[in-house]
Scaffold this motif. Structure first.
Motif, PDB file in Angstrom:
ATOM      1  N   UNK A 122     -13.231 -23.735  39.403  1.00 39.53           N
ATOM      2  CA  UNK A 122     -14.657 -23.881  39.099  1.00 39.53           C
ATOM      3  C   UNK A 122     -15.296 -24.860  40.084  1.00 39.53           C
ATOM      4  N   UNK A 123     -16.608 -24.872  40.127  1.00 39.88           N
ATOM      5  CA  UNK A 123     -17.345 -25.761  41.021  1.00 39.88           C
ATOM      6  C   UNK A 123     -17.478 -27.135  40.367  1.00 39.88           C
ATOM      7  N   UNK A 124     -17.024 -28.160  41.081  1.00 37.33           N
ATOM      8  CA  UNK A 124     -17.078 -29.527  40.551  1.00 37.33           C
ATOM      9  C   UNK A 124     -18.454 -30.130  40.817  1.00 37.33           C
ATOM     10  N   UNK A 125     -19.037 -30.728  39.785  1.00 41.19           N
ATOM     11  CA  UNK A 125     -20.288 -31.476  39.883  1.00 41.19           C
ATOM     12  C   UNK A 125     -20.092 -32.810  39.166  1.00 41.19           C
ATOM     13  N   UNK A 126     -21.056 -33.690  39.337  1.00 41.57           N
ATOM     14  CA  UNK A 126     -21.032 -34.934  38.557  1.00 41.57           C
ATOM     15  C   UNK A 126     -22.447 -35.246  38.081  1.00 41.57           C
ATOM     16  N   UNK A 127     -22.511 -35.827  36.895  1.00 37.59           N
ATOM     17  CA  UNK A 127     -23.797 -36.201  36.286  1.00 37.59           C
ATOM     18  C   UNK A 127     -23.834 -37.710  36.117  1.00 37.59           C
ATOM     19  N   UNK A 128     -24.921 -38.323  36.601  1.00 36.81           N
ATOM     20  CA  UNK A 128     -25.121 -39.766  36.474  1.00 36.81           C
ATOM     21  C   UNK A 128     -26.442 -39.997  35.754  1.00 36.81           C
ATOM     22  N   UNK A 129     -26.423 -40.791  34.705  1.00 36.03           N
ATOM     23  CA  UNK A 129     -27.642 -41.111  33.961  1.00 36.03           C
ATOM     24  C   UNK A 129     -27.743 -42.611  33.780  1.00 36.03           C
ATOM     25  N   UNK A 130     -28.936 -43.124  33.959  1.00 30.63           N
ATOM     26  CA  UNK A 130     -29.225 -44.541  33.753  1.00 30.63           C
ATOM     27  C   UNK A 130     -30.586 -44.639  33.075  1.00 30.63           C
ATOM     28  N   UNK A 131     -30.579 -44.991  31.781  1.00 26.26           N
ATOM     29  CA  UNK A 131     -31.829 -45.023  31.031  1.00 26.26           C
ATOM     30  C   UNK A 131     -32.388 -43.626  30.895  1.00 26.26           C
ATOM     31  N   UNK A 132     -33.620 -43.440  31.370  1.00 25.40           N
ATOM     32  CA  UNK A 132     -34.265 -42.130  31.298  1.00 25.40           C
ATOM     33  C   UNK A 132     -33.986 -41.287  32.542  1.00 25.40           C
ATOM     34  N   UNK A 133     -33.369 -41.876  33.565  1.00 29.36           N
ATOM     35  CA  UNK A 133     -33.055 -41.136  34.787  1.00 29.36           C
ATOM     36  C   UNK A 133     -31.747 -40.368  34.627  1.00 29.36           C
ATOM     37  N   UNK A 134     -31.713 -39.178  35.185  1.00 27.60           N
ATOM     38  CA  UNK A 134     -30.487 -38.377  35.150  1.00 27.60           C
ATOM     39  C   UNK A 134     -30.484 -37.438  36.347  1.00 27.60           C
ATOM     40  N   UNK A 135     -29.375 -37.415  37.068  1.00 32.94           N
ATOM     41  CA  UNK A 135     -29.234 -36.509  38.209  1.00 32.94           C
ATOM     42  C   UNK A 135     -27.888 -35.810  38.119  1.00 32.94           C
ATOM     43  N   UNK A 136     -27.858 -34.572  38.608  1.00 35.42           N
ATOM     44  CA  UNK A 136     -26.621 -33.792  38.702  1.00 35.42           C
ATOM     45  C   UNK A 136     -26.449 -33.393  40.151  1.00 35.42           C
ATOM     46  N   UNK A 137     -25.301 -33.753  40.723  1.00 36.45           N
ATOM     47  CA  UNK A 137     -25.054 -33.441  42.131  1.00 36.45           C
ATOM     48  C   UNK A 137     -23.747 -32.670  42.249  1.00 36.45           C
ATOM     49  N   UNK A 138     -23.674 -31.860  43.295  1.00 34.22           N
ATOM     50  CA  UNK A 138     -22.489 -31.053  43.543  1.00 34.22           C
ATOM     51  C   UNK A 138     -21.390 -31.920  44.143  1.00 34.22           C
ATOM     52  N   UNK A 139     -20.148 -31.610  43.781  1.00 36.42           N
ATOM     53  CA  UNK A 139     -19.007 -32.341  44.303  1.00 36.42           C
ATOM     54  C   UNK A 139     -18.612 -33.512  43.415  1.00 36.42           C
ATOM     55  N   UNK A 140     -17.481 -34.116  43.742  1.00 41.43           N
ATOM     56  CA  UNK A 140     -17.022 -35.289  42.990  1.00 41.43           C
ATOM     57  C   UNK A 140     -17.852 -36.499  43.391  1.00 41.43           C
ATOM     58  N   UNK A 141     -17.998 -37.445  42.476  1.00 41.12           N
ATOM     59  CA  UNK A 141     -18.815 -38.615  42.750  1.00 41.12           C
ATOM     60  C   UNK A 141     -18.128 -39.504  43.786  1.00 41.12           C
ATOM     61  N   UNK A 142     -18.919 -40.011  44.722  1.00 45.34           N
ATOM     62  CA  UNK A 142     -18.388 -40.915  45.730  1.00 45.34           C
ATOM     63  C   UNK A 142     -18.326 -42.332  45.167  1.00 45.34           C
TER      64      UNK A 142
END
Length: 601
Positions: free
Chosen positions: A491-511
């Motif tokens: 499957x395609x690896x992504x990572x989700x990062x959220x801080x407070x009301x901010x949230x982003x989803x990026x492709x690949x493993x988190x650096x």
């Protein structure tokens, strides 16, 4: 910042991109503001100018009209609204309400606001962090008269017994920044009805208006200056003639002030009733606060404890809200004599340090009749612990990092077979559950060995098509413990990062965040910090914060060949402290921080 007249160095118009960036930063800095509020202070279809001052302040204003926002760090992130902006949008910032109008004459003279001068609302003391922008209001008037930055958090303030400096005043009514717009806009009629603007020479700031006697134990007015709720250390040495002239100007402006009609008037907090305590009542209150502290906050491991620490960190926080506790007004007159009297009664063991000339608390007699008969009030301590828990949760738990997966073309037949959504992101357990649902649906568990799964054509292709070398045989079965991980690898690896009301989803493993210390010319150390963008951290804001924390110079620079990625450069070898700061204050998990110390051989 704007007490004295200062000539503006340059004034220029902001570009469209800079106006959008200013609006985004203002939205982050003033979370209570709506889009309509921002439109009121930064209209989208007008020219915005920025004025640069010699003290490194930047002032943003509507061209030809009023200054609306200023910042103090020259980076554009420590934003504060002017009083003009607060008069247009009174709820733009949270506000402290003064105990009385008599304190206001010091504030509009540029004095910093002290905690004793703040009225505590019935619902309790508000929660805030150090460095946040807050406004100042007088009772019964919604129009703020000043704006500043908090010097400590509410948790620290409660521990200090609500004493000391609450707000560093940066801008106030009638200072040079306000005067730069010639006072063409003022909030409401009768604005100064609640503000004391009497001649400062008529009442001495070193003594109470109700008494001409000098406070016992001081001859410089420091006690009553704090009780008044202001810091007069650097604001009242001005020429009396100039002060009188300013008072006359303020009095003439009383009937010119007007608030926008569509803004609702905030109800002023009810002022807490205050009583002057007798000597006997102060003695009784001292004993009660001591017993409260012995029960709730002083542990055996804290002993021995200096008397000054006992007083500031344990006795004062135990006093009732709104009550001033002055040891000089007790029958003992001095802290050392009071502690020695408690030692003579057997409640505590205290002894004077011959070198430091201070009484030290050595031990507590928890079998003393007074101690055993006392029933502590839990309200004060619980409030402190609650504020601490809220502060910790808002800082360390605000960051959430999760690895998620999106279906690829390889596993699409499996998702179609179990009617799972191909456009959804799945956690590792959820994705593994999809393949096991397929196994159960197709009855692929090996009858003779329940720990293995037989691979049909669809499942075999999903797991191995394109991954097996030509000429090699495809497997016919797989162990259950390997099925989930093999399926996730397809499957395609992504990572989700959220801080407070901010949230982003990026492709690949988190650096990971990389912290590296190296030597520069002159054998000086420099610490580099990169990878912040992955964790929704602004490099410029962090650089400004680290500059204050480590008392060193910091800067930001774009990484070569990596557009939009920046590193923070910190002077000195602060590699360990910096990593701890990211974990404690930003909630970054340790596994996502890599440390390289190139100064060690």
């Amino acid at each position: 910042m704007f007490k004295k007249p200062v000539d503006v160095k340059t004034i220029q118009r902001l570009s469209g991109a800079d106006k959008k960036k200013l609006r985004r930063t203002a939205k982050e800095r003033f979370p209570q503001a709506s889009d309509a509020d921002l439109d009121a202070i930064l209209p989208p279809k007008v020219e915005i100018t920025v004025a640069k001052y010699p003290n490194h302040a930047l002032v943003y204003g509507i061209e030809g009209e009023f200054p609306m926002i200023f910042n103090t760090d020259a980076r554009g992130h420590e934003l504060f609204p002017t009083v003009y902006a607060l008069w247009k949008v009174p709820h733009l910032l949270p506000a402290f309400t003064l105990k009385g109008g008599e304190v206001s004459r010091f504030v509009i003279g540029g004095a910093d606001l002290m905690f004793p001068g703040i009225s505590i609302p019935p619902e309790g003391f508000p929660s805030f962090e150090a460095g946040q922008p807050w406004a100042v209001k007088v009772p019964g008037n919604p129009a703020p008269i000043a704006v500043g930055s908090t010097t400590m958090s509410s948790t620290e303030a409660l521990k200090a017994g609500l004493r000391g400096k609450a707000l560093k005043i940066l801008h106030y009514y009638r200072d040079m920044l306000w005067d730069s717009a010639d006072g063409r806009y003022v909030p409401n009629e009768g604005f100064f009805d609640d503000i004391v603007v009497e001649d400062p020479n008529s009442v001495s700031t070193s003594q109470s208006p109700d008494s001409a006697e000098e406070p016992e134990g001081t001859n410089d007015g420091s006690v009553l200056a704090e009780d008044a709720g202001v810091d007069i250390s650097d604001n009242h040495g001005a020429d009396p003639a100039i002060q009188s002239e300013a008072v006359e100007e303020i009095t003439d402006a009383v009937n010119e002030l007007k608030l926008p009609e569509d803004k609702t008037t905030e109800q002023a907090p009810v002022e807490m009733e205050h009583h002057n305590l007798t000597t006997e009542e102060i003695d009784s209150l001292l004993d009660k606060c001591l017993l409260q502290a012995l029960y709730t906050s002083i542990k055996e491991k804290d002993l021995p404890m200096p008397g000054s620490t006992l007083w500031a960190n344990h006795i004062l926080p135990c006093r009732p809200p709104g009550v001033t506790l002055d040891i000089k007004k007790s029958s003992h007159k001095k802290l050392s004599k009071w502690l020695q009297s408690k030692s003579s009664s057997g409640l505590i063991s205290a002894k004077e340090d011959k070198y430091k000339k201070e009484v030290i608390l050595l031990a507590i007699n928890r079998k003393h009749p007074d101690y055993m008969a006392f029933r502590p009030e839990k309200r004060v301590q619980e409030l402190v612990e609650h504020e601490k828990d809220v502060a910790e949760s808002s800082v360390t738990k605000q960051l959430e990092v999760a690895e998620i997966y999106k279906p690829s073309s390889h596993v699409k037949p499996i998702f179609v077979a179990v009617e799972a959504d191909m456009e959804t992101y799945y956690s590792a357990p959820e994705a593994s559950d999809i393949v096991f649902r397929y196994v159960e649906k197709e009855n692929l568990v090996k009858p003779t060995d329940k720990a293995k799964v037989i691979l049909d054509v669809t499942l075999c292709d999903a797991l191995y098509k394109g991954a097996i070398k030509k000429g090699s045989a495809y497997p016919t079965e797989i162990h259950k413990k390997d099925l989930g991980s093999t399926f996730l690898n397809r499957m395609q690896v992504h990572h989700k990062v959220s801080r407070g009301t901010q949230e982003v989803i990026r492709k690949g493993a988190i650096r990971t965040i990389q912290i590296m210390t190296e030597r520069r010319q002159g054998n000086k150390k420099m610490t580099r910090l990169s990878g912040l963008e992955c964790f929704l951290m602004d490099p410029d804001s962090l650089a400004s914060e680290l500059q204050k924390k480590f008392a060193c110079s910091t800067t930001t620079a774009e990484l070569p060949g990596k557009k939009g990625q920046y590193e923070v450069l910190v002077q000195g070898g602060v590699i360990d402290d910096l990593a701890k700061h990211l974990v404690d204050h930003y909630g970054v998990p340790k596994r996502y921080i890599e440390v390289y110390d190139k100064t060690k051989r």
